[in-house]
Design a protein around this motif. Sequence first.
Motif, PDB file in Angstrom:
ATOM      1  N   UNK A 250     110.921  35.840  39.198  1.00 30.07           N
ATOM      2  CA  UNK A 250     112.074  35.650  40.347  1.00 30.07           C
ATOM      3  C   UNK A 250     111.653  36.098  41.602  1.00 30.07           C
ATOM      4  N   UNK A 251     110.624  36.977  41.857  1.00 26.39           N
ATOM      5  CA  UNK A 251     110.013  37.346  42.999  1.00 26.39           C
ATOM      6  C   UNK A 251     109.044  36.200  43.779  1.00 26.39           C
ATOM      7  N   UNK A 252     108.519  35.712  42.674  1.00 30.00           N
ATOM      8  CA  UNK A 252     107.561  34.534  43.077  1.00 30.00           C
ATOM      9  C   UNK A 252     108.621  33.204  43.664  1.00 30.00           C
ATOM     10  N   UNK A 253     109.630  33.237  42.959  1.00 33.11           N
ATOM     11  CA  UNK A 253     110.525  32.063  43.714  1.00 33.11           C
ATOM     12  C   UNK A 253     111.282  32.492  44.858  1.00 33.11           C
ATOM     13  N   UNK A 254     111.433  33.878  44.884  1.00 32.24           N
ATOM     14  CA  UNK A 254     111.863  34.158  46.329  1.00 32.24           C
ATOM     15  C   UNK A 254     110.992  33.948  47.298  1.00 32.24           C
ATOM     16  N   UNK A 255     109.780  34.310  47.171  1.00 35.36           N
ATOM     17  CA  UNK A 255     108.619  33.869  48.037  1.00 35.36           C
ATOM     18  C   UNK A 255     108.168  32.702  48.601  1.00 35.36           C
ATOM     19  N   UNK A 256     108.526  32.031  47.327  1.00 33.13           N
ATOM     20  CA  UNK A 256     108.467  30.315  47.559  1.00 33.13           C
ATOM     21  C   UNK A 256     109.441  30.076  48.467  1.00 33.13           C
ATOM     22  N   UNK A 271     101.294  38.228  49.836  1.00 33.54           N
ATOM     23  CA  UNK A 271     102.015  38.934  48.731  1.00 33.54           C
ATOM     24  C   UNK A 271     101.972  37.898  47.526  1.00 33.54           C
ATOM     25  N   UNK A 272     101.986  36.551  47.557  1.00 32.85           N
ATOM     26  CA  UNK A 272     102.308  35.691  46.370  1.00 32.85           C
ATOM     27  C   UNK A 272     101.213  35.734  45.441  1.00 32.85           C
ATOM     28  N   UNK A 273     100.082  36.009  45.934  1.00 34.51           N
ATOM     29  CA  UNK A 273      98.875  36.027  45.058  1.00 34.51           C
ATOM     30  C   UNK A 273      99.061  37.107  44.122  1.00 34.51           C
TER      31      UNK A 273
END
Length: 397
Positions: A250-256, A271-273
Amino acid sequence: MNNPTAANSHGFVPELEGLRGVAILLVLVSHFGLGPASLDFVSHLGLGHIGVRLFFVLSGFLITSVLLLDLDKASTGGISPSKVFYKFYASRTLRIFPIYYLTIILLYLIDFQGFRDISGWHFAYLSNLDGVRYITTDAGTILRHPSTAHFWSLAIEEQFYLLYPLLAVLLTRHTLFWVLCAAVAAAPAWRIFCIFILDPSYPHTGLMLLPGVMDSLCLGALAAIYQRGSLPIRQPMKKYIRTACTCCAIVASGLLVLYWQDTAVRLYLALFDSVLALICATVVILLVNLPGASRGSHFLRARNLRLIGRISYGLYIYHAFATHILSWLLLQVNMELQRETMLYTGLLYLMAFSLAYVSWHLIERPLLAFKPYVVSRLMTSKSVPPGKGTTQATGPQ
């Protein structure tokens, strides 16, 4: 552990070999595309970046698993920990050095695209340091030597191999755990520093140096410590692992979303890595511990995918030269092909897989046959003739 996906007595997990196949396929697709006009699209998806981070997590997991297993054997067998240290480097030398140095020596001899000017960086496994010295312009980044630019990730892994085994041998499990946690926390901080302060004009500086990828490597190492039951904290149950993976997604999707809106690209890069590495480490733990009846396990155990994972090291090294070799072959037969057509793209994949497959059978596999002999000489008083025993075909580590 009576788990069909867990490591056997030799520490071999078929799913992880398949996962290496997935990682190298992501890299190949990002560089070759999937057909007409697809290269720019797949490049923007960052598939190659994801594949390389998955490689880092797998490397951290596999070498930590080997080191901890050998250290446990050494403690129970009265063997000096220094032998574990020497055995690790002997194994890594047989696996990593031969085709890498054969490649760069050949490039040096023919001075491929002026390779001699930067050969020292590659011979010393400092390709990533040369990478951050790329010339940047308003139009983008100009690579000094595009065909060997991908060696930066191999340099990072080798730099990690120089430092980490020493820590694993000298530190207690409790201390090693907290050192790894500190490294995981420091990595995004380093990337933020590089991206916002040190070199705002070139955000990738923080991503091509060892401190910037320590979260990927160390989360893989932490996954191995968890797998061996050596964590100094209460081990979470499987449902909490799944929950953590879902939250990370979910966090990764938000960063994307932030990335595609172009409102926080630099924060995304910083942060994404870490989120991506946590997802990869969680997937590795689930694959090793959960029964092999899931669709994911069946997919990763597929024979062809595992073969790709087995030759993934050669694929990673050779694939950048497939374009040049194919162009030379077409010139010899007076044939012209338009780039990014289905036929041209298919020939690129065929060329890369052929090079890696031949390299595996003629160079890598024969050399790895000596691995059990080297290990037995270093870890026990009995020797095993070359070619006997079982080698772990886990791809590039």
